[in-house]
Design a protein around this motif. Structure first.
Motif, PDB file in Angstrom:
ATOM      1  N   VAL A 195      21.325  11.554 102.252  1.00 33.71           N
ATOM      2  CA  VAL A 195      20.468  11.423 101.067  1.00 33.71           C
ATOM      3  C   VAL A 195      21.257  10.985  99.839  1.00 33.71           C
ATOM      4  O   VAL A 195      20.671  10.680  98.796  1.00 33.71           O
ATOM      5  CB  VAL A 195      19.738  12.753 100.775  1.00 33.71           C
ATOM      6  CG1 VAL A 195      18.823  13.116 101.911  1.00 33.71           C
ATOM      7  CG2 VAL A 195      20.735  13.875 100.498  1.00 33.71           C
ATOM      8  N   PHE A 196      22.590  10.963  99.937  1.00 30.39           N
ATOM      9  CA  PHE A 196      23.419  10.547  98.815  1.00 30.39           C
ATOM     10  C   PHE A 196      23.863   9.089  98.954  1.00 30.39           C
ATOM     11  O   PHE A 196      24.670   8.611  98.170  1.00 30.39           O
ATOM     12  CB  PHE A 196      24.645  11.448  98.695  1.00 30.39           C
ATOM     13  CG  PHE A 196      24.297  12.911  98.556  1.00 30.39           C
ATOM     14  CD1 PHE A 196      23.734  13.401  97.402  1.00 30.39           C
ATOM     15  CD2 PHE A 196      24.512  13.787  99.616  1.00 30.39           C
ATOM     16  CE1 PHE A 196      23.387  14.742  97.281  1.00 30.39           C
ATOM     17  CE2 PHE A 196      24.178  15.130  99.507  1.00 30.39           C
ATOM     18  CZ  PHE A 196      23.611  15.605  98.335  1.00 30.39           C
ATOM     19  N   GLY A 197      23.340   8.395  99.955  1.00 27.67           N
ATOM     20  CA  GLY A 197      23.779   7.033 100.225  1.00 27.67           C
ATOM     21  C   GLY A 197      23.283   5.994  99.241  1.00 27.67           C
ATOM     22  O   GLY A 197      23.818   4.890  99.179  1.00 27.67           O
ATOM     23  N   THR A 200      22.039   1.376  98.860  1.00 26.39           N
ATOM     24  CA  THR A 200      22.792   0.639  99.890  1.00 26.39           C
ATOM     25  C   THR A 200      23.024   1.469 101.145  1.00 26.39           C
ATOM     26  O   THR A 200      23.662   1.004 102.081  1.00 26.39           O
ATOM     27  CB  THR A 200      24.154   0.192  99.324  1.00 26.39           C
ATOM     28  OG1 THR A 200      24.907   1.353  98.933  1.00 26.39           O
ATOM     29  CG2 THR A 200      23.962  -0.708  98.107  1.00 26.39           C
ATOM     30  N   ASN A 201      22.531   2.731 101.131  1.00 26.05           N
ATOM     31  CA  ASN A 201      22.701   3.631 102.280  1.00 26.05           C
ATOM     32  C   ASN A 201      24.173   3.756 102.674  1.00 26.05           C
ATOM     33  O   ASN A 201      24.541   3.686 103.841  1.00 26.05           O
ATOM     34  CB  ASN A 201      21.873   3.145 103.485  1.00 26.05           C
ATOM     35  CG  ASN A 201      21.725   4.229 104.545  1.00 26.05           C
ATOM     36  OD1 ASN A 201      21.779   5.423 104.250  1.00 26.05           O
ATOM     37  ND2 ASN A 201      21.551   3.826 105.782  1.00 26.05           N
ATOM     38  N   ASN A 202      25.004   3.950 101.683  1.00 30.84           N
ATOM     39  CA  ASN A 202      26.446   4.079 101.888  1.00 30.84           C
ATOM     40  C   ASN A 202      26.745   5.453 102.502  1.00 30.84           C
ATOM     41  O   ASN A 202      26.645   6.478 101.833  1.00 30.84           O
ATOM     42  CB  ASN A 202      27.182   3.921 100.560  1.00 30.84           C
ATOM     43  CG  ASN A 202      28.690   3.897 100.716  1.00 30.84           C
ATOM     44  OD1 ASN A 202      29.240   4.384 101.701  1.00 30.84           O
ATOM     45  ND2 ASN A 202      29.367   3.335  99.723  1.00 30.84           N
ATOM     46  N   GLN A 203      27.130   5.470 103.777  1.00 31.81           N
ATOM     47  CA  GLN A 203      27.328   6.723 104.498  1.00 31.81           C
ATOM     48  C   GLN A 203      28.587   7.471 104.064  1.00 31.81           C
ATOM     49  O   GLN A 203      28.772   8.636 104.422  1.00 31.81           O
ATOM     50  CB  GLN A 203      27.386   6.455 106.010  1.00 31.81           C
ATOM     51  CG  GLN A 203      26.087   5.919 106.580  1.00 31.81           C
ATOM     52  CD  GLN A 203      24.929   6.879 106.375  1.00 31.81           C
ATOM     53  OE1 GLN A 203      24.969   8.016 106.829  1.00 31.81           O
ATOM     54  NE2 GLN A 203      23.888   6.430 105.684  1.00 31.81           N
ATOM     55  N   SER A 204      29.449   6.829 103.294  1.00 30.72           N
ATOM     56  CA  SER A 204      30.680   7.486 102.851  1.00 30.72           C
ATOM     57  C   SER A 204      30.466   8.324 101.597  1.00 30.72           C
ATOM     58  O   SER A 204      31.352   9.092 101.214  1.00 30.72           O
ATOM     59  CB  SER A 204      31.772   6.445 102.592  1.00 30.72           C
ATOM     60  OG  SER A 204      31.441   5.629 101.478  1.00 30.72           O
ATOM     61  N   LEU A 205      29.316   8.196 100.959  1.00 31.62           N
ATOM     62  CA  LEU A 205      29.054   8.922  99.723  1.00 31.62           C
ATOM     63  C   LEU A 205      28.597  10.343 100.013  1.00 31.62           C
ATOM     64  O   LEU A 205      28.018  10.623 101.054  1.00 31.62           O
ATOM     65  CB  LEU A 205      27.990   8.197  98.887  1.00 31.62           C
ATOM     66  CG  LEU A 205      28.348   6.789  98.405  1.00 31.62           C
ATOM     67  CD1 LEU A 205      27.199   6.201  97.591  1.00 31.62           C
ATOM     68  CD2 LEU A 205      29.628   6.811  97.573  1.00 31.62           C
TER      69      LEU A 205
END
Length: 257
Positions: A195-197, A200-205
């Motif tokens: 849910v913090f992506g 851009t749906n950044n999975q590292s965030l």
């Protein structure tokens, strides 16, 4: 909610959400639509996870030694690591009553090194050992043993059992309608999406918030409502009671600690 008192409640990660949402209510200074009357959070994460989990895990293991049933060599080794990581002295100093003056010193991130098994990740070490002794170890309720039982909430923990054809309680259309949830929504205890992506749906965030107990948010809510309930379950390994107490020790309200 016009002209109604509003109470906010939640558990676990809502230890972040509820105080932050409550703080925004207070900032509106509007008793017509944002009349916050109180909050309650149970088994909450309130701030620094190192204090909540790493510092408290060895005393927790000692208290529940008859449940964990870990051998003497592991117990001795984990105590030695707690000493080396400064967790033992920190626990004895800052979980005392009355507490030393806040703010407490910030401990190093146990995951700061590139090691696959960080030396000061004691929580992870105890959790792995507990699973070796009890394959059905429940991080939320340490008294559970095998076999895995059926849960009306469906698959919550790894290995949970769900009978063929069983329906998750919150996926029942009558329940969805009763709680004003969109009918047909698939309920999950924890989402499989980050849910913090962002867009851009950044999975590292991940969540970068300090936590409501660390940035003054919880203090403001307590002072404004004079009606804040914080509960903790002693059998919860993930967010133990002493971790909650450690967070509360480190804040003040109305000038008192």
């Amino acid at each position: 909610m016009e002209n109604r008192k509003v109470y906010l409640t939640g558990e676990s990660y809502a230890g972040y959400y509820v105080p932050y949402i409550a703080d925004e209510f207070i900032k509106q200074e509007d008793d017509v639509y944002f009349k916050l009357a109180g909050i309650a959070v149970n088994d909450p994460i309130l701030g620094d996870s190192t204090l909540a989990q790493q510092v408290t895990v060895v005393p927790y293991l000692d208290y529940w030694a008859n449940v964990f049933s870990l051998n003497a060599s592991f117990t001795a080794a984990i105590h030695e690591r707690a000493d080396q990581c400064n967790y033992t002295s920190y626990y004895n100093t800052y979980l005392s009553f009355p507490p030393p003056p806040a703010p407490f010193p910030v401990l190093a991130d146990p995951f700061a090194s590139d090691s696959e098994y960080p030396t000061c990740d004691l929580f992870g070490a105890v959790y792995t050992a507990a699973q070796a002794v009890n394959p059905c170890f429940n991080i939320y309720h340490i008294l559970d043993t095998c076999p895995f039982l059926w849960n009306q909430l469906g698959i919550v923990n790894q290995g949970d059992y769900q009978p063929p054809g069983a329906q998750v309680y919150f996926n029942r259309t009558d329940v969805e309608a009763a709680i004003n949830a969109p009918v047909g929504t698939n309920w999950m205890q924890c989402t499989d999406k980050n849910v913090f992506g962002g867009a851009t749906n950044n999975q590292s965030l991940s969540d970068r918030s300090l936590g409501p107990a660390a940035d003054g948010t919880l203090t403001r809510v307590i002072e404004a409502t004079n009606n804040t309930i914080i509960g903790a379950g002693n059998l919860d390994f993930l967010l133990p009671t002493n971790g909650t107490l450690m967070a509360l020790q480190n804040i003040t309200w109305n000038g008192q600690q």
